[in-house]
Enzyme design. Structure first.
Site, PDB file in Angstrom:
ATOM      1  N   ASN A   1       0.872  -1.112   0.081  1.00 60.47           N
ATOM      2  CA  ASN A   1      -0.096   0.100  -0.201  1.00 60.47           C
ATOM      3  C   ASN A   1       0.875   1.166   0.103  1.00 60.47           C
ATOM      4  O   ASN A   1       2.027   1.309   0.747  1.00 60.47           O
ATOM      5  CB  ASN A   1      -1.016   0.008   1.163  1.00 60.47           C
ATOM      6  CG  ASN A   1      -0.326  -0.263   2.551  1.00 60.47           C
ATOM      7  OD1 ASN A   1       0.689  -0.780   2.619  1.00 60.47           O
ATOM      8  ND2 ASN A   1      -1.229   0.063   3.633  1.00 60.47           N
ATOM      9  N   ILE A   2       0.498   2.320  -0.432  1.00 55.77           N
ATOM     10  CA  ILE A   2       1.155   3.642  -0.930  1.00 55.77           C
ATOM     11  C   ILE A   2      -0.153   4.772  -0.559  1.00 55.77           C
ATOM     12  O   ILE A   2      -0.721   4.968  -1.400  1.00 55.77           O
ATOM     13  CB  ILE A   2       1.623   3.583  -2.398  1.00 55.77           C
ATOM     14  CG1 ILE A   2       2.631   2.409  -2.472  1.00 55.77           C
ATOM     15  CG2 ILE A   2       2.305   4.866  -2.671  1.00 55.77           C
ATOM     16  CD1 ILE A   2       2.939   2.269  -3.983  1.00 55.77           C
ATOM     17  N   GLU A   3       0.501   5.419   0.485  1.00 58.70           N
ATOM     18  CA  GLU A   3      -0.532   6.450   0.964  1.00 58.70           C
ATOM     19  C   GLU A   3       0.062   7.752   0.255  1.00 58.70           C
ATOM     20  O   GLU A   3       0.986   7.826  -0.264  1.00 58.70           O
ATOM     21  CB  GLU A   3      -0.547   6.720   2.698  1.00 58.70           C
ATOM     22  CG  GLU A   3      -0.938   5.096   2.917  1.00 58.70           C
ATOM     23  CD  GLU A   3      -1.296   4.932   4.417  1.00 58.70           C
ATOM     24  OE1 GLU A   3      -0.651   5.976   5.138  1.00 58.70           O
ATOM     25  OE2 GLU A   3      -1.965   3.948   4.817  1.00 58.70           O
TER      26      GLU A   3
ATOM     27  N   CYS B   1      -4.158   0.404  -2.575  1.00 60.48           N
ATOM     28  CA  CYS B   1      -4.001  -0.719  -1.875  1.00 60.48           C
ATOM     29  C   CYS B   1      -3.024  -1.468  -2.518  1.00 60.48           C
ATOM     30  O   CYS B   1      -2.817  -1.624  -3.415  1.00 60.48           O
ATOM     31  CB  CYS B   1      -5.358  -1.385  -1.813  1.00 60.48           C
ATOM     32  SG  CYS B   1      -6.597  -0.495  -0.920  1.00 60.48           S
TER      33      CYS B   1
ATOM     34  N   GLU C   1      -3.003  -4.819  -2.869  1.00 68.92           N
ATOM     35  CA  GLU C   1      -3.740  -5.552  -3.729  1.00 68.92           C
ATOM     36  C   GLU C   1      -3.935  -5.243  -5.267  1.00 68.92           C
ATOM     37  O   GLU C   1      -3.324  -5.491  -6.354  1.00 68.92           O
ATOM     38  CB  GLU C   1      -5.215  -6.197  -3.469  1.00 68.92           C
ATOM     39  CG  GLU C   1      -5.063  -6.967  -1.958  1.00 68.92           C
ATOM     40  CD  GLU C   1      -5.468  -5.959  -0.962  1.00 68.92           C
ATOM     41  OE1 GLU C   1      -4.754  -4.829  -0.917  1.00 68.92           O
ATOM     42  OE2 GLU C   1      -6.280  -6.260  -0.019  1.00 68.92           O
TER      43      GLU C   1
ATOM     44  N   CYS D   1     -10.467  -4.843   0.875  1.00 71.03           N
ATOM     45  CA  CYS D   1     -11.436  -3.869   0.511  1.00 71.03           C
ATOM     46  C   CYS D   1     -12.244  -4.171  -0.468  1.00 71.03           C
ATOM     47  O   CYS D   1     -12.187  -4.883  -1.367  1.00 71.03           O
ATOM     48  CB  CYS D   1     -10.769  -2.569   0.681  1.00 71.03           C
ATOM     49  SG  CYS D   1     -10.409  -1.956  -0.898  1.00 71.03           S
TER      50      CYS D   1
ATOM     51  N   CYS E   1     -10.939  -3.363  -3.919  1.00 70.92           N
ATOM     52  CA  CYS E   1     -10.061  -4.355  -4.499  1.00 70.92           C
ATOM     53  C   CYS E   1     -10.909  -5.557  -4.528  1.00 70.92           C
ATOM     54  O   CYS E   1     -10.371  -6.334  -5.764  1.00 70.92           O
ATOM     55  CB  CYS E   1      -9.027  -4.754  -3.175  1.00 70.92           C
ATOM     56  SG  CYS E   1      -7.668  -3.456  -2.912  1.00 70.92           S
TER      57      CYS E   1
END
Ligand code: THU
Length: 130
Positions: free
Chosen positions: A44-46, A55, A57, A88, A91
């Site tokens: 995950n990359i915020e 996300c 995935e 989620c 995804c």
């Protein structure tokens, strides 16, 4: 190409280390196995503009699809200590469209996993019929 689920889960655990999570501190790692035998990892990359976060995935799935691969299996793990990692809703919708037959190995933070299909997680999905 047959690989053991444990290997794919291990890949997801390594991917989790790369997570960029300054806001949630919640690390997620994913790994997909393709028909050609390749493994693509994702984390995950915020973003400071929160809704731009992606996300783990979807990073792994999009990496594989953008290389023209067909996905056979997906492993997911996270840093959360509360059981297996459940993708989620967004995804789930992407999995349904891009790898509906994939085996899903959903792991807890230690790598213990359960196996599902997307139909278990997303019954009656939205689909466009042409
Ligand atoms: N996250 C994932 O990477 N995958 C999911 O299926 C659920 C949520 C990430 C997004 C965000 O960086 C963090 O987990 C907390 O929501």
């Amino acid at each position: 190409m047959k690989i053991s689920p444990d290997i794919l889960v291990r890949e997801a655990m390594e991917a989790r280390e790369k997570a960029y999570v300054p806001y949630s501190k919640f690390r997620v790692g994913a790994a997909v196995l393709t028909e050609s035998g390749k493994i693509y990892r994702g984390c995950n990359i915020e973003n400071a503009s929160y809704s731009l976060t992606i996300c783990a995935e979807r990073v792994a799935i999009f990496k594989a699809i953008s290389e023209g691969e067909k996905i056979k299996a997906l492993a997911v793990t996270s840093s959360g200590g509360q059981g297996i990692t459940l993708p989620c809703g967004a995804c789930r919708q992407v999995i349904q469209e891009l790898c509906p037959e994939a085996e899903l190995f959903l792991a807890d933070s230690a790598g213990n996993f359960e196996t599902y299909r997307i139909g278990d997680l997303l019954p009656m999905p939205f689909m466009l019929s042409h």
